[in-house]
Design a protein around this motif. Structure first.
Motif, PDB file in Angstrom:
ATOM      1  N   LYS A 147       0.835  -1.204   0.000  1.00 17.79           N
ATOM      2  CA  LYS A 147       0.000   0.000   0.000  1.00 17.79           C
ATOM      3  C   LYS A 147       0.872   1.257   0.000  1.00 17.79           C
ATOM      4  O   LYS A 147       0.570   2.227  -0.709  1.00 17.79           O
ATOM      5  N   ARG A 148       1.931   1.243   0.792  1.00 18.81           N
ATOM      6  CA  ARG A 148       2.840   2.388   0.828  1.00 18.81           C
ATOM      7  C   ARG A 148       3.478   2.605  -0.535  1.00 18.81           C
ATOM      8  O   ARG A 148       3.654   3.744  -0.981  1.00 18.81           O
ATOM      9  N   ILE A 181       3.685   5.954  -5.528  1.00 19.59           N
ATOM     10  CA  ILE A 181       3.549   6.180  -6.970  1.00 19.59           C
ATOM     11  C   ILE A 181       2.547   7.301  -7.239  1.00 19.59           C
ATOM     12  O   ILE A 181       2.762   8.171  -8.104  1.00 19.59           O
ATOM     13  N   GLN A 182       1.438   7.318  -6.510  1.00 17.45           N
ATOM     14  CA  GLN A 182       0.446   8.378  -6.686  1.00 17.45           C
ATOM     15  C   GLN A 182       1.023   9.746  -6.350  1.00 17.45           C
ATOM     16  O   GLN A 182       0.811  10.724  -7.087  1.00 17.45           O
ATOM     17  N   HIS A 197       9.155   2.960   8.223  1.00 18.08           N
ATOM     18  CA  HIS A 197       8.783   1.653   7.702  1.00 18.08           C
ATOM     19  C   HIS A 197       7.688   1.036   8.552  1.00 18.08           C
ATOM     20  O   HIS A 197       7.220   1.634   9.523  1.00 18.08           O
ATOM     21  N   THR A 198       7.275  -0.169   8.182  1.00 18.63           N
ATOM     22  CA  THR A 198       6.296  -0.898   8.983  1.00 18.63           C
ATOM     23  C   THR A 198       6.941  -1.316  10.313  1.00 18.63           C
ATOM     24  O   THR A 198       8.167  -1.311  10.433  1.00 18.63           O
ATOM     25  N   ASP A 246      11.363  -0.307   1.395  1.00 12.35           N
ATOM     26  CA  ASP A 246      11.920   0.861   0.717  1.00 12.35           C
ATOM     27  C   ASP A 246      11.565   0.761  -0.760  1.00 12.35           C
ATOM     28  O   ASP A 246      12.292   0.155  -1.545  1.00 12.35           O
ATOM     29  N   PRO A 247      10.433   1.331  -1.184  1.00 13.40           N
ATOM     30  CA  PRO A 247      10.018   1.188  -2.581  1.00 13.40           C
ATOM     31  C   PRO A 247      10.906   1.931  -3.572  1.00 13.40           C
ATOM     32  O   PRO A 247      10.761   1.745  -4.778  1.00 13.40           O
TER      33      PRO A 247
END
Length: 273
Positions: free
Chosen positions: A57-58, A63-64, A165-166, A225-226
């Motif tokens: 989800k993160r 991206i949005q 982070h989570t 870490d996306p």
């Protein structure tokens, strides 16, 4: 193919070593234990499912916000280009926009950890709008300030996604459960099937299940870490680069260098004359 091999790391090697060691120890000393792996499975599956879901989800929200940030800066570029600013003012605006975008991308990719450099990008754009509000007219400058608020919101979210982070405790519980499974699973197999089980079979059963679990754990860690470069699920930041601004800034830089060289040549000519 190399990107997909990123789910294997030193945890995978350690898991294989522990699987072999526990299998050898269980057969050598004829260790057997009756365990219910339901609770242990819940300690692995539930935390990993929860954290992978939240990390994904993160990533999608990042991206949005990257798309919104790129759209906001591009709208600034179009507004400044169509405004009554002089060429030097338009060029300065382009440099400020490109600086804000490049500073954010550099922070997200880990090239620097200075948050002030990221916030200075939008602060300098706000100062530029304030200094040129007469040229930009009152209505346009106010609209640009409102758009800048949205760009700053996107920047803050992306910085927070990079730094936060989570929960670490959930991932730690899952990791401990995976290692506990590798240590005690061979003895549990011997309790069910007897000590006539060959070593290769015991090791294969333990290693196969353990590699699957630790690979899921590694996928979850990578999703934390996306913006990590080189990962199979990482965000491609190059897709959100302001190419128009970069080309405009670079072309003006080359012109400035060329004009500086011409001035130096003229000065040298005057000296010799």
């Amino acid at each position: 193919m190399r990107a997909y091999l990123g789910i294997f790391n030193w945890h995978s090697l350690l898991i294989l070593f522990l699987a072999l060691a526990s299998s050898l120890a269980a057969l050598q000393w004829q260790l057997s234990i009756h365990l219910d792996f339901l609770v242990l499975g819940l300690l692995v599956v539930f935390p990993l499912t929860l954290t992978i879901k939240e990390a994904f989800k993160r990533r999608e929200r990042a991206i949005q916000y990257l798309s919104a940030m790129e759209a906001s800066l591009r709208s600034f570029y179009y507004c400044f280009s169509n405004s009554k600013l002089d060429p030097s003012g338009k060029q300065l605006a382009n440099e400020l926009l490109y600086k804000a975008s490049s500073a954010l991308h550099a922070f997200l990719t880990g090239q620097h950890q200075d948050i002030k450099r990221v916030s200075e990008g939008t602060d300098q754009i706000a100062s530029f709008i304030t200094e040129n509000r007469k040229v930009l007219k009152g209505a346009l400058s106010q609209k640009l300030m409102l758009s800048l608020f949205r760009a700053r919101e996107c920047t803050n979210f992306l910085v927070a996604t990079k730094r936060h982070h989570t929960p670490l405790g959930i991932r730690t519980i899952a990791l401990i459960a995976i290692y506990s499974f590798v240590i005690f699973y061979p003895a549990s197999v011997l309790d069910q099937q007897g000590f006539q089980v060959p070593l290769w079979y015991l090791f294969a059963m333990t290693a196969f299940k353990a590699i699957l679990l630790i690979s899921l754990f590694n996928v979850q860690v990578q999703l934390e870490d996306p913006f990590r470069m080189g990962g199979p699920d990482s965000i491609k930041l190059m897709d959100f680069e302001l190419i128009d601004l970069r080309l405009a800034v670079e072309s003006n830089g080359s012109k400035m260098v060329g004009s500086a060289k011409n001035d130096d040549e003229d000065e040298e000519g005057e000296v010799f004359l």
